[in-house]
Every structure is written in C-alpha cells, then in structure tokens.
Design an enzyme around this catalytic site. Structure first.
Site, PDB file in Angstrom:
ATOM      1  N   HIS A  44      13.058   2.346  12.001  1.00 29.16           N
ATOM      2  CA  HIS A  44      14.080   2.854  10.979  1.00 29.16           C
ATOM      3  C   HIS A  44      15.419   3.063  11.667  1.00 29.16           C
ATOM      4  O   HIS A  44      16.161   3.998  11.358  1.00 29.16           O
ATOM      5  CB  HIS A  44      13.530   4.147  10.616  1.00 29.16           C
ATOM      6  CG  HIS A  44      11.998   4.176   9.990  1.00 29.16           C
ATOM      7  ND1 HIS A  44      11.658   3.169   9.026  1.00 29.16           N
ATOM      8  CD2 HIS A  44      11.113   4.994   9.787  1.00 29.16           C
ATOM      9  CE1 HIS A  44      10.425   3.389   8.686  1.00 29.16           C
ATOM     10  NE2 HIS A  44      10.133   4.502   9.016  1.00 29.16           N
ATOM     11  N   ASP A  97      -0.874   2.427   6.965  1.00 24.57           N
ATOM     12  CA  ASP A  97       0.578   2.235   7.385  1.00 24.57           C
ATOM     13  C   ASP A  97       0.938   0.650   7.500  1.00 24.57           C
ATOM     14  O   ASP A  97       1.383   0.291   8.612  1.00 24.57           O
ATOM     15  CB  ASP A  97       0.760   3.119   8.663  1.00 24.57           C
ATOM     16  CG  ASP A  97       2.260   3.246   9.178  1.00 24.57           C
ATOM     17  OD1 ASP A  97       3.134   2.634   8.419  1.00 24.57           O
ATOM     18  OD2 ASP A  97       2.094   3.807  10.109  1.00 24.57           O
ATOM     19  N   GLU A 129       7.256   2.835   0.461  1.00 24.34           N
ATOM     20  CA  GLU A 129       8.732   2.505   1.043  1.00 24.34           C
ATOM     21  C   GLU A 129       8.873   1.128   0.455  1.00 24.34           C
ATOM     22  O   GLU A 129       8.421   0.268   1.177  1.00 24.34           O
ATOM     23  CB  GLU A 129       8.952   2.862   2.399  1.00 24.34           C
ATOM     24  CG  GLU A 129       8.609   4.117   2.947  1.00 24.34           C
ATOM     25  CD  GLU A 129       8.187   3.986   4.297  1.00 24.34           C
ATOM     26  OE1 GLU A 129       8.935   3.623   5.272  1.00 24.34           O
ATOM     27  OE2 GLU A 129       6.805   4.603   4.620  1.00 24.34           O
ATOM     28  N   HIS A 161      12.602   7.102   2.388  1.00 28.77           N
ATOM     29  CA  HIS A 161      11.200   7.567   3.072  1.00 28.77           C
ATOM     30  C   HIS A 161      10.744   8.733   2.561  1.00 28.77           C
ATOM     31  O   HIS A 161      10.389   9.775   3.048  1.00 28.77           O
ATOM     32  CB  HIS A 161      11.660   7.790   4.291  1.00 28.77           C
ATOM     33  CG  HIS A 161      10.630   7.585   5.275  1.00 28.77           C
ATOM     34  ND1 HIS A 161       9.222   8.171   5.278  1.00 28.77           N
ATOM     35  CD2 HIS A 161      10.132   6.643   6.297  1.00 28.77           C
ATOM     36  CE1 HIS A 161       8.493   7.721   5.952  1.00 28.77           C
ATOM     37  NE2 HIS A 161       8.824   6.717   6.774  1.00 28.77           N
ATOM     38  N   ARG A 168       9.835  -1.611  11.524  1.00 29.65           N
ATOM     39  CA  ARG A 168       9.857  -1.932  13.030  1.00 29.65           C
ATOM     40  C   ARG A 168      10.636  -3.233  13.225  1.00 29.65           C
ATOM     41  O   ARG A 168      10.278  -4.055  12.504  1.00 29.65           O
ATOM     42  CB  ARG A 168       8.657  -1.958  13.770  1.00 29.65           C
ATOM     43  CG  ARG A 168       8.035  -0.254  13.534  1.00 29.65           C
ATOM     44  CD  ARG A 168       6.460  -0.182  14.299  1.00 29.65           C
ATOM     45  NE  ARG A 168       6.119   1.102  14.323  1.00 29.65           N
ATOM     46  CZ  ARG A 168       5.737   1.746  13.121  1.00 29.65           C
ATOM     47  NH1 ARG A 168       5.883   1.327  12.008  1.00 29.65           N
ATOM     48  NH2 ARG A 168       5.608   3.089  13.503  1.00 29.65           N
TER      49      ARG A 168
HETATM   50  C1  GLA Z   1       6.897   4.639   8.552  1.00 26.75           C
HETATM   51  C2  GLA Z   1       6.177   4.032   9.569  1.00 26.75           C
HETATM   52  C3  GLA Z   1       5.119   5.025  10.331  1.00 26.75           C
HETATM   53  C4  GLA Z   1       5.838   5.953  10.599  1.00 26.75           C
HETATM   54  C5  GLA Z   1       6.609   6.884   9.458  1.00 26.75           C
HETATM   55  C6  GLA Z   1       7.553   7.886   9.980  1.00 26.75           C
HETATM   56  O1  GLA Z   1       6.150   4.752   7.455  1.00 26.75           O
HETATM   57  O2  GLA Z   1       5.730   2.731   9.289  1.00 26.75           O
HETATM   58  O3  GLA Z   1       4.317   4.357  11.152  1.00 26.75           O
HETATM   59  O4  GLA Z   1       6.461   5.956  11.739  1.00 26.75           O
HETATM   60  O5  GLA Z   1       7.575   5.806   9.010  1.00 26.75           O
HETATM   61  O6  GLA Z   1       6.862   8.878  10.680  1.00 26.75           O
END
Ligand code: GLA
Length: 375
Positions: free
Chosen positions: A132, A273, A338, A201, A107
């Site tokens: 992304h 996350d 990632e 990803h 983000r």
């Molecule tokens: C990343 C983001 C998550 C989500 C995924 C895709 O990992 O950090 O919050 O948006 O991508 O769904």
C-alpha cells in the site's frame, strides 16, 4: 443476484414510502475541524448528507470515516469500520480503515521494480514486500480539501522520489454522494514515467460496523479468474479460472461458505485476500461485485473501470482494535472490495500496465451503490 437496477429502484421506492423527498435533493456538504496531526497540521472533516445517507471524509489519509446507510426498515447504521477521532487513526496504526491508498495499492515484491532500465527501491513494510505505497503512503498524509457539488475534492502533490517512486505526482480524488451511491473519482498526472495504482480501503459490514462477522453476507464477484499468490501474497503471474474453487463467486455465495476450505490459496490468504480479474472491459465502468446482508437486507453494488478487485475478509483483525462506539473488531468482522490494478503489476509484464507517463492523465471511477433488497 438481483435485477440489474433493483437496488437503486428499491431505494427510491423505499424513499417514497417513507416520505423522504430529500433523497432526490442535492447533497448537503459541511466542513468542520477534526483536530491536528502530531506535527500540528490541521485536519478537516467533510460531512456529505443526502436524505438518510451520510458520508464523512477527512483530509488525513483521505479517509472515509463513516458511512450511514438505511436498512430495509429505513433505520440507518454506519457500515464502515474506523475510529471516533483523528487520534485513533494516528495512534493505533490503523490497518488502512477507509483510507486512500497510493502510490501503489497492494504489494510490490521485494520492494523493487524496474522502469525503463532503472531499478527503483521502495521501503519494505510487509515482510520482504512493499504494501500500500510504503511506510508513509497516501493514507498517512494530509490532503488539501475543498467542497464541490455533492462532495469534496482532495488534492495531494507527492514529490519526486516519494517512498522511492519516480516523478512528481499530482493526485486529485473526488468523493461525491448522490442517489445512495458513494462515487470516488481519481485523477493524476506525473512529470516522469512512473507506476500508479490508487484505491480506497474501506472495511464494510452491512449489518453495521462492529455488529458481528461478515460470514453470512452473500457475495457475487463478476470475475471468472483470479491471480493466485505465493505464501507472501505476491501473485505468481497466473490468471487462474475460479471454476471449481472456493474463489467462484460468479453466482452468489455466503462469504463464510468456503472460507475455511482445504485449499492452498485460502491457507496463504488466511481466508480471502486475493485479486479477482474482472470480466468487464478495462477502462469501462462495469460491475465488480454485489453484496447482500440478510438481517438488514442492505445491498452494496460495486462498479469500477479498473481491471481488478481485491476481496479481503479482515483476516488480520484479531480483536485488539477497539473502534467507533467502543466496538471491538474481531477477525472477519468486515470485508474490503478494493478496486485496483493487479498487485505487483510492475513486475508482471503480462498484467495490465500501471505505467503513467508525462502528458497522460490517470483517471478512474469506482462507485459504491447502496440499496435494500425486497426479498
Ligand atoms: C490488503 C492486503 C491484506 C492486508 C490489508 C490491510 O487488503 O491484501 O493482506 O494487508 O490490506 O491489513
């Protein structure tokens, strides 16, 4: 979790036991058509085969479509989520399954950043934030592909101003398969100062894609700190020690052990996350994570020269996607690791810089190394 090079040795030993001399042989690379995008652009798929290992990568989004890996018994399974056909990826608004992510992985707050006194505005595609790379990131463009030794080279030229990012950016990504490891090498150059954060990803399930959740996978992350977020998943700027938190994976823990902990960060992420700050020196290839799946005994080791890794537990999967082989993808049916620079770095001067200038070359390597454990 296991000896430093045990997975590699275990693979070779298993290969010898199973009489698979092809394991050491060169990787075979085949090209085929994989259909057309709605605007008529042809999409190719490259199949990389090395003994029992097979990776398929398509030119749409540079997506890793499938990855077949042997288990302890030598039985292969596809360990990444995705769709059977190109249409699946396009029609279902894929949550970035297997895709190359750019120009900026994760983000950017409020879809804006300032570089050399100039403010740049990006499309907001995740509430008030850019996720992304924007609405049409590198996951949604057709790359040009060509076979190389052990793999495929993908190239994409992103025009100046693409999704609001400055500079004409030339990106080359090489996927190669060798000795049971998928290697992703990223390079890029620009003609104006810009920011860049490339990643892949892939959604992994080492028990095989669609085979239940990933809560019993054992995970180790080689990071002593993480970047806590606000409720919109933007880093606060703090680098917080993982000690005494559900984010402490410095020794191996089941992913599910603390995933529902009464913890603000876990609540914001709906599970994991978050970005971990890796302990190894930036710019040097070091361990990011190790994963072990008890039923198949498959192992995955992730190495990178990037300073961070986003560990995401498929919290937004909700059973509405039917993927490869008719498998339904429920919440936490996969995990992502990632490798990356930290989210929202352009707005955090204390984070490692994501700037790329004309004359410089962006270069980064990530390895996904598969094996099986003997225990
Ligand atoms: C990343 C983001 C998550 C989500 C995924 C895709 O990992 O950090 O919050 O948006 O991508 O769904």
């Amino acid at each position: 979790m296991f000896g430093k090079d045990l997975p590699g040795k275990a693979v070779i030993l298993l290969g010898l036991l199973l009489g698979a001399p092809a394991l050491q042989a060169a990787t075979h690379v085949a090209t085929a058509s994989f259909g057309k995008t709605p605007d008529g652009t042809a999409v190719d798929i490259y199949t990389l085969t090395e003994g029992r290992f097979e990776a398929r990568i398509m030119t749409y989004g540079g997506i890793l479509v499938s990855l077949r890996v042997p288990d302890r018994q030598g039985k292969t399974d596809d360990v990444v989520l995705g769709y059977d056909s190109l249409d699946g990826y396009i029609a279902n608004n894929s949550p970035y399954f297997g895709a190359l992510i750019g120009r900026y992985g994760n983000r950017i707050a409020h879809g804006t950043f300032t570089l050399e006194g100039k403010t740049h505005t990006l499309p907001k595609n995740d509430g008030d934030n850019t996720l992304h790379g924007g609405t049409r990131g590198f996951d949604k463009v057709v790359w040009s592909g060509q076979p190389i030794k052990d793999g495929v080279e993908l190239t994409y030229v992103s025009p100046d101003g693409d999704q609001g990012f400055p500079g004409r950016l030339t990106v080359v990504v090489r996927y190669t398969l060798s000795r049971g490891a998928l290697r992703i090498e990223y390079s890029a150059t620009t003609d104006k100062n810009t920011v860049l954060n490339l990643t892949n990803h892939s959604y992994f399930n080492l028990a095989g894609q669609g085979n239940g959740d990933i809560l019993s996978h054992q995970l180790q992350i080689f990071g002593s700190r993480f970047t806590p977020v606000d409720s919109t998943l933007i880093p606060t700027g703090e680098l917080r020690p993982v000690e005494n938190t559900p984010f402490n994976f410095r020794t191996s823990h089941a992913i599910g052990e603390r995933i529902n902990a009464d913890d603000e960060q876990i609540r914001y992420g709906r599970g994991y996350d978050h970005n971990w700050v890796l302990d190894h020196a930036e710019g040097q290839l070091g361990q990011a994570a190790e994963v072990y799946e008890p039923s198949s005994k498959r192992t995955l080791r992730v190495l990178t020269d990037q300073p961070g890794v986003q560990f995401y537990t498929g919290n937004f999967l909700d059973g509405t996607i039917t993927g490869k082989g008719g498998k339904v993808y429920r919440k936490r049916s996969a995990f992502c690791l990632e490798t990356q620079h930290f989210p929202d770095s352009p707005n955090h001067p204390n984070f490692p810089s994501t700037e790329l200038k004309p004359g410089e070359k962006y270069h980064s390597v990530t390895l996904f190394e598969f094996g099986t454990a003997t225990r």
